[in-house]
Design an enzyme around this catalytic site. Structure first.
Site, PDB file in Angstrom:
ATOM      1  N   ARG A 123      44.428  20.088  31.862  1.00  0.00           N
ATOM      2  CA  ARG A 123      45.061  21.380  31.592  1.00  0.00           C
ATOM      3  C   ARG A 123      44.912  21.706  30.101  1.00  0.00           C
ATOM      4  O   ARG A 123      44.641  22.830  29.718  1.00  0.00           O
ATOM      5  CB  ARG A 123      46.544  21.385  31.992  1.00  0.00           C
ATOM      6  CG  ARG A 123      47.138  22.764  31.800  1.00  0.00           C
ATOM      7  CD  ARG A 123      48.649  22.950  31.990  1.00  0.00           C
ATOM      8  NE  ARG A 123      49.340  21.988  32.773  1.00  0.00           N
ATOM      9  CZ  ARG A 123      50.057  20.968  32.223  1.00  0.00           C
ATOM     10  NH1 ARG A 123      50.146  20.832  30.918  1.00  0.00           N
ATOM     11  NH2 ARG A 123      50.675  20.123  33.001  1.00  0.00           N
ATOM     12  N   TYR A 162      42.852  49.382  28.601  1.00  0.00           N
ATOM     13  CA  TYR A 162      42.514  48.825  29.912  1.00  0.00           C
ATOM     14  C   TYR A 162      43.799  48.815  30.763  1.00  0.00           C
ATOM     15  O   TYR A 162      44.865  48.429  30.264  1.00  0.00           O
ATOM     16  CB  TYR A 162      41.971  47.401  29.720  1.00  0.00           C
ATOM     17  CG  TYR A 162      41.849  46.623  30.999  1.00  0.00           C
ATOM     18  CD1 TYR A 162      40.935  46.996  31.968  1.00  0.00           C
ATOM     19  CD2 TYR A 162      42.662  45.515  31.243  1.00  0.00           C
ATOM     20  CE1 TYR A 162      40.823  46.278  33.156  1.00  0.00           C
ATOM     21  CE2 TYR A 162      42.556  44.797  32.420  1.00  0.00           C
ATOM     22  CZ  TYR A 162      41.640  45.183  33.373  1.00  0.00           C
ATOM     23  OH  TYR A 162      41.546  44.480  34.533  1.00  0.00           O
ATOM     24  N   ASP A 173      40.735  43.567  21.270  1.00  0.00           N
ATOM     25  CA  ASP A 173      40.109  43.293  22.569  1.00  0.00           C
ATOM     26  C   ASP A 173      38.656  43.755  22.435  1.00  0.00           C
ATOM     27  O   ASP A 173      38.372  44.946  22.409  1.00  0.00           O
ATOM     28  CB  ASP A 173      40.862  44.062  23.668  1.00  0.00           C
ATOM     29  CG  ASP A 173      40.244  43.877  25.054  1.00  0.00           C
ATOM     30  OD1 ASP A 173      39.067  43.479  25.145  1.00  0.00           O
ATOM     31  OD2 ASP A 173      40.935  44.157  26.054  1.00  0.00           O
ATOM     32  N   LYS A 210      33.299  39.709  31.734  1.00  0.00           N
ATOM     33  CA  LYS A 210      32.411  40.860  31.594  1.00  0.00           C
ATOM     34  C   LYS A 210      31.087  40.439  30.940  1.00  0.00           C
ATOM     35  O   LYS A 210      30.362  39.650  31.501  1.00  0.00           O
ATOM     36  CB  LYS A 210      33.148  41.969  30.830  1.00  0.00           C
ATOM     37  CG  LYS A 210      34.603  42.185  31.284  1.00  0.00           C
ATOM     38  CD  LYS A 210      34.723  42.678  32.720  1.00  0.00           C
ATOM     39  CE  LYS A 210      36.146  42.649  33.270  1.00  0.00           C
ATOM     40  NZ  LYS A 210      37.165  43.324  32.489  1.00  0.00           N
TER      41      LYS A 210
HETATM   42  C1  PLP Z   1      38.606  43.306  32.395  1.00  0.00           C
HETATM   43  C2  PLP Z   1      39.281  43.571  31.117  1.00  0.00           C
HETATM   44  C3  PLP Z   1      40.414  42.856  30.730  1.00  0.00           C
HETATM   45  C4  PLP Z   1      41.069  41.818  31.638  1.00  0.00           C
HETATM   46  O1  PLP Z   1      40.272  40.710  31.834  1.00  0.00           O
HETATM   47  P1  PLP Z   1      40.246  39.842  33.204  1.00  0.00           P
HETATM   48  O2  PLP Z   1      39.203  38.832  32.950  1.00  0.00           O
HETATM   49  O3  PLP Z   1      39.923  40.795  34.306  1.00  0.00           O
HETATM   50  O4  PLP Z   1      41.620  39.281  33.368  1.00  0.00           O
HETATM   51  C5  PLP Z   1      40.979  43.135  29.492  1.00  0.00           C
HETATM   52  N1  PLP Z   1      40.451  44.065  28.679  1.00  0.00           N
HETATM   53  C6  PLP Z   1      39.361  44.785  29.022  1.00  0.00           C
HETATM   54  C7  PLP Z   1      38.829  45.795  28.070  1.00  0.00           C
HETATM   55  C8  PLP Z   1      38.750  44.572  30.243  1.00  0.00           C
HETATM   56  O5  PLP Z   1      37.677  45.300  30.584  1.00  0.00           O
END
Ligand code: PLP
Length: 389
Positions: A56, A108, A180, A205
């Site tokens: 973990r 998001y 982000d 992504k």
């Molecule tokens: C998809 C996304 C998230 C969340 O990420 P997950 O891997 O789906 O939990 C956060 N910020 C942005 C800009 C995203 O596109």
């Protein structure tokens, strides 16, 4: 970290993507980092171990990935989480009841949801503001402000936040800045170099890049902050397993190649859609007249493969019909994979934001978001042509 590893970290992006954090396996010489599929580790006597106790908290495959992720953002420390939201959750747990957060008004959907539906209940106050003028931030800073959380480019309307300008204000006011960086990927933009304290990624992504893993990450330089975040990561346990860590390490090796192709295809798709008779509005920061273009040009290496459009005189029904008529683009949530995706933010990725809130920032019923993949551009343009005919 040995001497060779430090040398890799000072090399160029493509070299780091392929080598950072990874050395031939000491037991076998295996070039690829093994998948250490183990939950626990042998100890010669209590506490006498090789730095790994329980998966973990620590796992060698994940550790290799975290070192690689840190290198991509020119950071000292990387932490991988079992999703982007898991990473966001860990950052928010740094806060106490009464603390305040300043964040964007077009986030998001999942970030908006965790802020308003989870952390607001724990006594944390959020201000959702426009960052079009970075000075606007000052109006919302008070003695309780602990964090500024920005996304750039934003999802789905591709607004650009001047990270350097916001970072300067954050530093002056002793507030931590989190960026982000999911939409840009570390290939296009490195927020820590621009003054951010923490970079967050949905690794799901572009970094993963093959739509086969859900993962998140935080990268940072501050050792004290890293220790606090590592404590939360281990105590709360949203950490990814070795198999997913391996898949992402493998995906990263082509991040620079994929991003170049995403940008090239993205530009051609944006140019095709710009004057299309069915398109009312297009959001892509690469156009000279796009809001934030000059800042994007300054802080990003290129403009990426994310494009949003609104359709001219289209009802929700018309929009659904077009969204369902693609043959190469798949209608799906998510983005950043090698395959092209189309998404209807109002009912899919941003469905958890109330209609009146999302419409204010342009997430209307006729909005479609494209994640332009790396297929042959001729086939992508042909598909757009027939779907919008
Ligand atoms: C998809 C996304 C998230 C969340 O990420 P997950 O891997 O789906 O939990 C956060 N910020 C942005 C800009 C995203 O596109």
């Amino acid at each position: 970290m040995n001497g060779d590893y430090i040398k890799i970290n000072s090399m160029k992006f493509a070299t780091k993507a392929i080598h950072a954090g990874q050395e031939p396996d000491p037991t076998t010489g295996a070039i690829m980092t093994p998948i250490y599929q183990t939950s626990t580790y042998w100890q010669a006597s209590p506490g006498d171990n090789k730095g790994f106790e329980y998966s973990r908290g620590t796992n060698p495959t994940r550790k290799a990935l975290e070192d690689c992720l840190a290198a991509l953002e020119n950071a000292k420390y990387g932490l991988a989480f079992s999703s982007g939201m898991g990473a966001t959750d860990a950052v928010m747990k740094l806060l106490q009841p009464g603390d305040e957060v300043i964040t964007g008004d077009d986030l998001y959907g999942g970030s908006y949801r965790i802020f308003t539906k989870i952390f607001a209940n724990y006594g944390i106050k959020f201000h959702f503001i426009s960052f079009a003028d970075p000075e606007n931030v000052r109006k919302y800073i008070n003695e309780n402000t602990k964090l500024i959380w920005v996304e750039t480019p934003t999802n789905p309307t591709m607004r650009i936040v001047d990270v350097k300008a916001v970072g300067k204000i954050a530093k002056e006011k002793n507030v931590k800045l989190v960026v982000d960086n999911t939409f840009a990927s570390p290939y296009l933009q490195n927020p820590i170099d621009l003054g951010a304290d923490i970079v967050m990624h949905s690794v799901t992504k572009y970094i993963g890049g093959h739509s086969d893993v859900v993962m998140g990450a935080l990268m940072l330089n501050d050792e004290e902050l890293y220790k606090k975040l590592w404590f939360i990561y281990n105590a709360c346990g949203a950490t990814p397993g070795p198999m997913d860590s391996f898949l992402v390490l493998r995906g990263i090796k082509t991040l620079h190649l994929r991003m170049k192709a995403h940008c090239e295809n993205g530009r051609k798709v944006a140019e095709f859609l710009k004057d299309h008779p069915r398109v009312a509005k297009i959001y892509w920061p690469g156009f000279d007249d796009a809001p934030g273009h000059l800042v994007a040009k300054k802080q990003m290496r290129d403009f990426g493969g994310m494009i949003s459009i609104t359709l001219k005189d289209a009802t929700l029904e018309d929009t659904f019909k077009i969204a369902s008529s693609f043959k190469v683009f798949s209608l799906a949530e998510s983005l950043g994979g090698v395959e092209s995706l189309i998404n209807h933010p109002a009912t899919m990725t941003h469905g958890s934001i109330p209609k009146e809130v999302r419409e204010k920032v342009g997430v209307v019923d006729s909005l479609l978001r494209l994640s332009v993949g790396v297929e042959d551009i001729d086939d992508l343009l042909e598909d757009l042509k027939q779907a919008l005919a």
